[in-house]
Write an enzyme that holds these catalytic residues in place. Sequence first.
Site, PDB file in Angstrom:
ATOM      1  N   LYS A   1      -1.727  -1.025   5.300  1.00  0.00           N
ATOM      2  CA  LYS A   1      -2.943  -0.165   5.727  1.00  0.00           C
ATOM      3  C   LYS A   1      -3.702   0.393   4.815  1.00  0.00           C
ATOM      4  CE  LYS A   1       0.982   2.583   7.402  1.00  0.00           C
ATOM      5  NZ  LYS A   1       2.218   3.531   7.105  1.00  0.00           N
TER       6      LYS A   1
ATOM      7  N   LYS B   1       0.141  -8.567   0.417  1.00  0.00           N
ATOM      8  CA  LYS B   1       1.062  -7.926   1.772  1.00  0.00           C
ATOM      9  C   LYS B   1       0.081  -7.417   2.772  1.00  0.00           C
ATOM     10  CE  LYS B   1       3.366  -3.941   1.780  1.00  0.00           C
ATOM     11  NZ  LYS B   1       4.024  -3.023   2.336  1.00  0.00           N
TER      12      LYS B   1
ATOM     13  N   LYS C   1       1.869   2.456  -6.364  1.00  0.00           N
ATOM     14  CA  LYS C   1       1.117   3.720  -5.530  1.00  0.00           C
ATOM     15  C   LYS C   1       0.471   4.647  -6.494  1.00  0.00           C
ATOM     16  CE  LYS C   1       3.132   3.822  -1.023  1.00  0.00           C
ATOM     17  NZ  LYS C   1       3.379   4.356   0.126  1.00  0.00           N
TER      18      LYS C   1
END
Length: 350
Positions: A215, A212, A128
Amino acid sequence: MTDQAPTPSEGPVPYSGPDRVLSGVQPSGDLHLGNYLGALKKFARLQHEIPTFIFVADYHAITVWQEPAKLKQQVREIAAAYLATGLDPKVATIFAQSAVPEHAELAWIFNCVARLGWLDRMTQFKEKSGKHKERSSVGLYTYPVLQAADILAYKATKVPVGDDQKQHLELTRDIAQKFNNDFAAPGFFPLPEPLTQGPGARVMSLRDGAAKMSKSDPSDYSRINLTDDADAIAQKIRKARTDAEPLPETAEGLEGRAEAKNLVGIYAALAGKAEAEVLAEYAGQGFGAFKPKLADLAVAVMGPIGGEMRRLLSDPGEIDRVLTDGAARARAIAAPTLAEVKALVGFWGA
Ligand code: ADP
Ligand code: TRP
């Protein structure tokens, strides 16, 4: 200077309190099929077996920028998804994390229990924060410590999550164990287990079998959103990447065929079947035949969820009542845990 608590002479004492389930999802974007199969679907089933606490992780969401004018509505959307996928507010406790400040207070204490070296290993932070680690919020770094506090404030023993959360659960166990040792409280916190079994534990992108479903993927065709209508669901499955081979007879035949394996896994998870059963039914058929069947199944399962979410969101009063009631019930468990923790730490007034 020493930064070590004294080592206790006895080995670990097992936790002997009741089983509790806890999980949460961040209000940071539209929910998708991976969230449903990896997490939400399990919540609805578990609530009838074990006392279940499910929250909307809005403290976690602000580790990256969230528009203040939108955050409340995003929280309601996750709560609507919980209700639409079968969580019953009379059975499970459903609440917003920020309505239970004990999470943040316990997280601070855990920040002083967890070691920098433990957090340095967290792969989600690395993903992230990307190339600009120094510009990430400090909250993004200590995010897994807050997650440990979410879980342990309820002394939860079981945490239904997708595969990607296993590392955070290991950290939670390390924190629980170290707290129990450091504060001479054997068996005070349980060492919670992730519940990740089943074919939906890691749903992959419809465009790339190595990534994966997420969103944050820029392509909307990579995922099926909980709010997609029947046409969108069918179209995304039609366009999903596959190969030219027919489906094999056994799971071994799917090795090295990531996209095919993903679609079979999705079918199995949606139908509540094992992969082997799906292959027994479709072996020898190509994707031209399999995809329409998968689309029908996905529309049948997901369509009503989207419809119910839209109904709930048209009157936020119902959702707000559920969250208000849930917060009071959650605090009734979390506050006594925190009081015990503060007494163990030796705080004034505790
Ligand atoms: P995302 O990765 O899309 O941002 P979150 O991190 O908010 O999703 O995840 C919420 C829950 O859904 C977690 O329990 C997570 O493990 C699960 N989950 C997320 N993506 C997937 C996926 N592709 N397959 C299975 N479970 C998933
Ligand atoms: N980190 C989880 C995710 O990204 C969300 C989460 C926050 C969570 N606190 C939790 C999940 C506690 C389970 C238990 O999906």
